[in-house]
Enzyme design. Structure first.
Site, PDB file in Angstrom:
ATOM      1  CB  SER A 124      -0.847  -0.044   1.272  1.00  0.00           C
ATOM      2  OG  SER A 124      -1.400   1.214   1.529  1.00  0.00           O
ATOM      3  CE1 TYR A 148      -3.656  -2.798   5.700  1.00  0.00           C
ATOM      4  CE2 TYR A 148      -3.294  -0.465   5.259  1.00  0.00           C
ATOM      5  CZ  TYR A 148      -3.529  -1.748   4.801  1.00  0.00           C
ATOM      6  OH  TYR A 148      -3.605  -1.980   3.448  1.00  0.00           O
ATOM      7  CE  LYS A 152      -1.324  -4.518   3.418  1.00  0.00           C
ATOM      8  NZ  LYS A 152      -1.657  -5.840   2.852  1.00  0.00           N
TER       9      LYS A 152
HETATM   10  P1  NAD Z   1     -10.905  -7.009   1.335  1.00  0.00           P
HETATM   11  O1  NAD Z   1     -11.085  -7.005   2.811  1.00  0.00           O
HETATM   12  O2  NAD Z   1     -12.090  -6.753   0.481  1.00  0.00           O
HETATM   13  O3  NAD Z   1     -10.246  -8.396   0.875  1.00  0.00           O
HETATM   14  C1  NAD Z   1      -9.405  -9.154   1.700  1.00  0.00           C
HETATM   15  C2  NAD Z   1      -9.915 -10.579   1.672  1.00  0.00           C
HETATM   16  O4  NAD Z   1      -9.063 -11.385   2.479  1.00  0.00           O
HETATM   17  C3  NAD Z   1     -11.329 -10.714   2.236  1.00  0.00           C
HETATM   18  O5  NAD Z   1     -12.111 -11.465   1.342  1.00  0.00           O
HETATM   19  C4  NAD Z   1     -11.136 -11.463   3.556  1.00  0.00           C
HETATM   20  O6  NAD Z   1     -12.239 -12.270   3.874  1.00  0.00           O
HETATM   21  C5  NAD Z   1      -9.866 -12.246   3.272  1.00  0.00           C
HETATM   22  N1  NAD Z   1      -9.063 -12.600   4.459  1.00  0.00           N
HETATM   23  C6  NAD Z   1      -8.611 -11.790   5.443  1.00  0.00           C
HETATM   24  N2  NAD Z   1      -7.864 -12.485   6.319  1.00  0.00           N
HETATM   25  C7  NAD Z   1      -7.845 -13.775   5.876  1.00  0.00           C
HETATM   26  C8  NAD Z   1      -7.244 -14.976   6.359  1.00  0.00           C
HETATM   27  N3  NAD Z   1      -6.526 -15.006   7.483  1.00  0.00           N
HETATM   28  N4  NAD Z   1      -7.426 -16.114   5.645  1.00  0.00           N
HETATM   29  C9  NAD Z   1      -8.164 -16.110   4.516  1.00  0.00           C
HETATM   30  N5  NAD Z   1      -8.752 -15.014   4.022  1.00  0.00           N
HETATM   31  C10 NAD Z   1      -8.588 -13.851   4.688  1.00  0.00           C
HETATM   32  O7  NAD Z   1      -9.743  -5.963   0.996  1.00  0.00           O
HETATM   33  P2  NAD Z   1      -9.251  -5.391  -0.401  1.00  0.00           P
HETATM   34  O8  NAD Z   1      -9.622  -3.959  -0.463  1.00  0.00           O
HETATM   35  O9  NAD Z   1      -9.642  -6.309  -1.487  1.00  0.00           O
HETATM   36  O10 NAD Z   1      -7.679  -5.443  -0.157  1.00  0.00           O
HETATM   37  C11 NAD Z   1      -6.902  -6.561  -0.555  1.00  0.00           C
HETATM   38  C12 NAD Z   1      -5.473  -6.338  -0.104  1.00  0.00           C
HETATM   39  O11 NAD Z   1      -5.000  -5.104  -0.623  1.00  0.00           O
HETATM   40  C13 NAD Z   1      -5.300  -6.260   1.411  1.00  0.00           C
HETATM   41  O12 NAD Z   1      -4.098  -6.909   1.751  1.00  0.00           O
HETATM   42  C14 NAD Z   1      -5.198  -4.769   1.663  1.00  0.00           C
HETATM   43  O13 NAD Z   1      -4.442  -4.488   2.819  1.00  0.00           O
HETATM   44  C15 NAD Z   1      -4.491  -4.285   0.417  1.00  0.00           C
HETATM   45  N6  NAD Z   1      -4.749  -2.858   0.108  1.00  0.00           N
HETATM   46  C16 NAD Z   1      -6.035  -2.419  -0.039  1.00  0.00           C
HETATM   47  C17 NAD Z   1      -6.269  -1.076  -0.292  1.00  0.00           C
HETATM   48  C18 NAD Z   1      -7.677  -0.541  -0.430  1.00  0.00           C
HETATM   49  O14 NAD Z   1      -7.846   0.682  -0.361  1.00  0.00           O
HETATM   50  N7  NAD Z   1      -8.683  -1.367  -0.666  1.00  0.00           N
HETATM   51  C19 NAD Z   1      -5.205  -0.181  -0.425  1.00  0.00           C
HETATM   52  C20 NAD Z   1      -3.903  -0.673  -0.286  1.00  0.00           C
HETATM   53  C21 NAD Z   1      -3.689  -2.026  -0.029  1.00  0.00           C
HETATM   54  N1  UFG Z   2     -12.326  11.337   3.546  1.00  0.00           N
HETATM   55  C1  UFG Z   2     -13.314  12.209   3.921  1.00  0.00           C
HETATM   56  N2  UFG Z   2     -14.466  11.706   4.436  1.00  0.00           N
HETATM   57  C2  UFG Z   2     -14.680  10.367   4.586  1.00  0.00           C
HETATM   58  C3  UFG Z   2     -13.664   9.477   4.201  1.00  0.00           C
HETATM   59  C4  UFG Z   2     -12.493  10.003   3.699  1.00  0.00           C
HETATM   60  O1  UFG Z   2     -13.170  13.423   3.803  1.00  0.00           O
HETATM   61  O2  UFG Z   2     -15.753   9.969   5.079  1.00  0.00           O
HETATM   62  C5  UFG Z   2     -11.094  11.878   2.943  1.00  0.00           C
HETATM   63  C6  UFG Z   2      -9.818  11.550   3.684  1.00  0.00           C
HETATM   64  O3  UFG Z   2      -9.570  12.505   4.694  1.00  0.00           O
HETATM   65  C7  UFG Z   2      -8.788  11.555   2.550  1.00  0.00           C
HETATM   66  C8  UFG Z   2      -9.586  11.058   1.338  1.00  0.00           C
HETATM   67  O4  UFG Z   2     -10.958  11.297   1.672  1.00  0.00           O
HETATM   68  O5  UFG Z   2      -8.370  12.871   2.286  1.00  0.00           O
HETATM   69  C9  UFG Z   2      -9.392   9.581   1.055  1.00  0.00           C
HETATM   70  O6  UFG Z   2      -9.650   8.840   2.244  1.00  0.00           O
HETATM   71  P1  UFG Z   2      -9.809   7.244   2.236  1.00  0.00           P
HETATM   72  O7  UFG Z   2     -10.141   6.829   3.638  1.00  0.00           O
HETATM   73  O8  UFG Z   2     -10.732   6.816   1.160  1.00  0.00           O
HETATM   74  O9  UFG Z   2      -8.361   6.753   1.807  1.00  0.00           O
HETATM   75  P2  UFG Z   2      -6.935   7.015   2.482  1.00  0.00           P
HETATM   76  O10 UFG Z   2      -6.107   7.756   1.479  1.00  0.00           O
HETATM   77  O11 UFG Z   2      -7.064   7.596   3.818  1.00  0.00           O
HETATM   78  O12 UFG Z   2      -6.393   5.536   2.662  1.00  0.00           O
HETATM   79  C10 UFG Z   2      -6.540   4.499   1.683  1.00  0.00           C
HETATM   80  C11 UFG Z   2      -6.686   3.160   2.385  1.00  0.00           C
HETATM   81  C12 UFG Z   2      -5.410   2.857   3.148  1.00  0.00           C
HETATM   82  C13 UFG Z   2      -4.257   2.894   2.196  1.00  0.00           C
HETATM   83  C14 UFG Z   2      -4.187   4.231   1.485  1.00  0.00           C
HETATM   84  C15 UFG Z   2      -3.102   4.242   0.459  1.00  0.00           C
HETATM   85  O13 UFG Z   2      -7.786   3.185   3.276  1.00  0.00           O
HETATM   86  O14 UFG Z   2      -5.489   1.578   3.708  1.00  0.00           O
HETATM   87  O15 UFG Z   2      -5.435   4.503   0.835  1.00  0.00           O
HETATM   88  O16 UFG Z   2      -3.253   3.166  -0.394  1.00  0.00           O
HETATM   89  F1  UFG Z   2      -3.125   2.712   2.889  1.00  0.00           F
END
Ligand code: NAD
Ligand code: UFG
Length: 335
Positions: A124, A148, A152
């Site tokens: 991330s 979190y 990572k």
């Molecule tokens: P998500 O929660 O939708 O998907 C994660 C999946 O992993 C879920 O289906 C959950 O049930 C499964 N899971 C969790 N722990 C498990 C375990 N111990 N065994 C088996 N399954 C398990 O999240 P996502 O948004 O699809 O994110 C996927 C990956 O990308 C994560 O590692 C997250 O940290 C990373 N990531 C997400 C974002 C974002 O904004 N969505 C940003 C940066 C990184």
């Molecule tokens: N924000 C609002 N109101 C809300 C939610 C968010 O104003 O209800 C704002 C935040 O302050 C930020 C922007 O919208 O300025 C984006 O916020 P998000 O929560 O959607 O995303 P972040 O950038 O905070 O974080 C996301 C994931 C993290 C990841 C990061 C970088 O949640 O896990 O992107 O990949 F690490």
């Protein structure tokens, strides 16, 4: 070619399974549904008209992983499984460290045992901590501001050490910026539990009438309109980035981080305006205090992925809004 996708039922995992199946890969998913539903996988099969193999299991369960690697001819792993909510990680750090780090250690132990040494890992942009400038390149200093983010960062370090000890590993570390949007079919998308932490699902829930207004966290940042700037990337573009990374790691050994972002930053107000334009829906909002730990600006320098993986994001902010909205309208209560 058989690919194991951990966390494949989740938001990014399900979109990646669609792209893998459409490209002719055989997909094996392991997911414990801690943050997803089996319905997403059923819909992946519906969209692609193809079958995937599925294990409802926890990656912390060594015996199940042993069975999965023994029963199949897996050539590479895409590892999404993990917990991802920043606020929750501050409240329950042990749970986060255990699930994300122990889970990855068990997975890598089983991979090595079965001589599967090709891995794509979901990292991330959070690993850049408080970057001192934007756009952010892969060589920027790394740090984390919450448990979190530290999971990572620690996993990235573990993978580096693993490669140093055994040069047969081939690992792509993908640092995602802000994935939003949904598959064009409107069948799969983001389905958060409870009150969404992230901006786009909150906006779509306001638009559909589930929440009365958006709280914009902070209006005095050093940005063009005072609200936080992020690099929003369409989840289908992001999913395709995994296929490019997979192709790369099949050809070489080594370990490399890649930013997956568009390189363009939009503020919260920009996103609200684009959403309103794309959907014809008004989003009422109030500007409230900044959220603890948030930064003013975060967007990628995406050149490395473009040059080495031959991947770049294709969809624009309007596509992201239209597709996120379609999923919300078609699935007002999620899956
Ligand atoms: P998500 O929660 O939708 O998907 C994660 C999946 O992993 C879920 O289906 C959950 O049930 C499964 N899971 C969790 N722990 C498990 C375990 N111990 N065994 C088996 N399954 C398990 O999240 P996502 O948004 O699809 O994110 C996927 C990956 O990308 C994560 O590692 C997250 O940290 C990373 N990531 C997400 C974002 C974002 O904004 N969505 C940003 C940066 C990184
Ligand atoms: N924000 C609002 N109101 C809300 C939610 C968010 O104003 O209800 C704002 C935040 O302050 C930020 C922007 O919208 O300025 C984006 O916020 P998000 O929560 O959607 O995303 P972040 O950038 O905070 O974080 C996301 C994931 C993290 C990841 C990061 C970088 O949640 O896990 O992107 O990949 F690490």
């Amino acid at each position: 070619m058989e690919i194991l996708v951990t966390g494949g039922a989740g938001y990014i995992g399900s979109h990646t399974c669609v792209e893998l199946l459409n490209s002719g890969y055989d997909v094996i998913v392991v997911d414990n549904f801690s943050n997803s539903k089996p319905e997403s996988l059923r819909r992946v099969e519906e969209i692609t008209g193809k079958h995937l193999k599925f294990y409802e299991s926890d990656i912390l369960d060594k015996a199940i992983l042993e069975k999965i690697f023994s029963e199949n001819n897996i050539e590479a792993v895409i590892h999404f499984a993990g917990f991802k909510a920043v606020g929750e990680s501050i409240k329950t750090p042990i749970l986060y460290y255990h699930n994300n780090i122990t889970g990855t250690l068990i997975l890598c132990t089983e991979m090595k045992k079965h001589n599967v040494k090709r891995l794509v890992f979901s990292s991330s942009a959070t690993v850049y901590g408080m970057p001192k400038s934007v756009p952010i390149s892969e060589y920027f200093p790394l740090s984390a501001t919450n448990p979190y983010g530290r999971t990572k960062l620690m996993i990235e370090t573990i993978l580096q050490d693993m490669y140093s000890s055994d040069k047969e590993w081939s690992i792509a570390i993908l640092r995602y910026f802000n994935p939003i949007g949904a598959h064009q079919s409107g069948r799969i998308g983001e389905d958060p539990n409870g009150i969404p932490n992230n901006l786009m699902p909150f906006i779509t829930q306001v638009a559909v009438g589930k929440r009365d207004k958006l709280n914009i966290f902070g209006g005095n940042y050093a940005t063009h309109d005072g609200t936080g700037v992020r690099d929003y990337i369409h989840v289908v573009d992001l999913a395709k980035g995994h296929l490019s990374a997979l192709e790369k790691i099949m050809k070489t050994s080594g370990i490399e981080p890649y930013n997956l972002g568009t390189g363009v930053g939009y503020s919260v107000l920009d996103l609200v305006k684009n959403f309103e334009k794309a959907t014809n829906k008004k989003i009422p909002y109030v500007i409230t205090a900044p959220r603890l730990g948030d930064i003013a600006k975060c967007y990628a320098n995406p050149i490395k992925a473009k040059t080495i993986l031959k991947w770049s994001a294709q969809k624009n902010i309007q596509d992201m809004c239209i597709d996120a909205w379609r999923f919300q309208v078609n699935n007002p209560n999620g899956y």
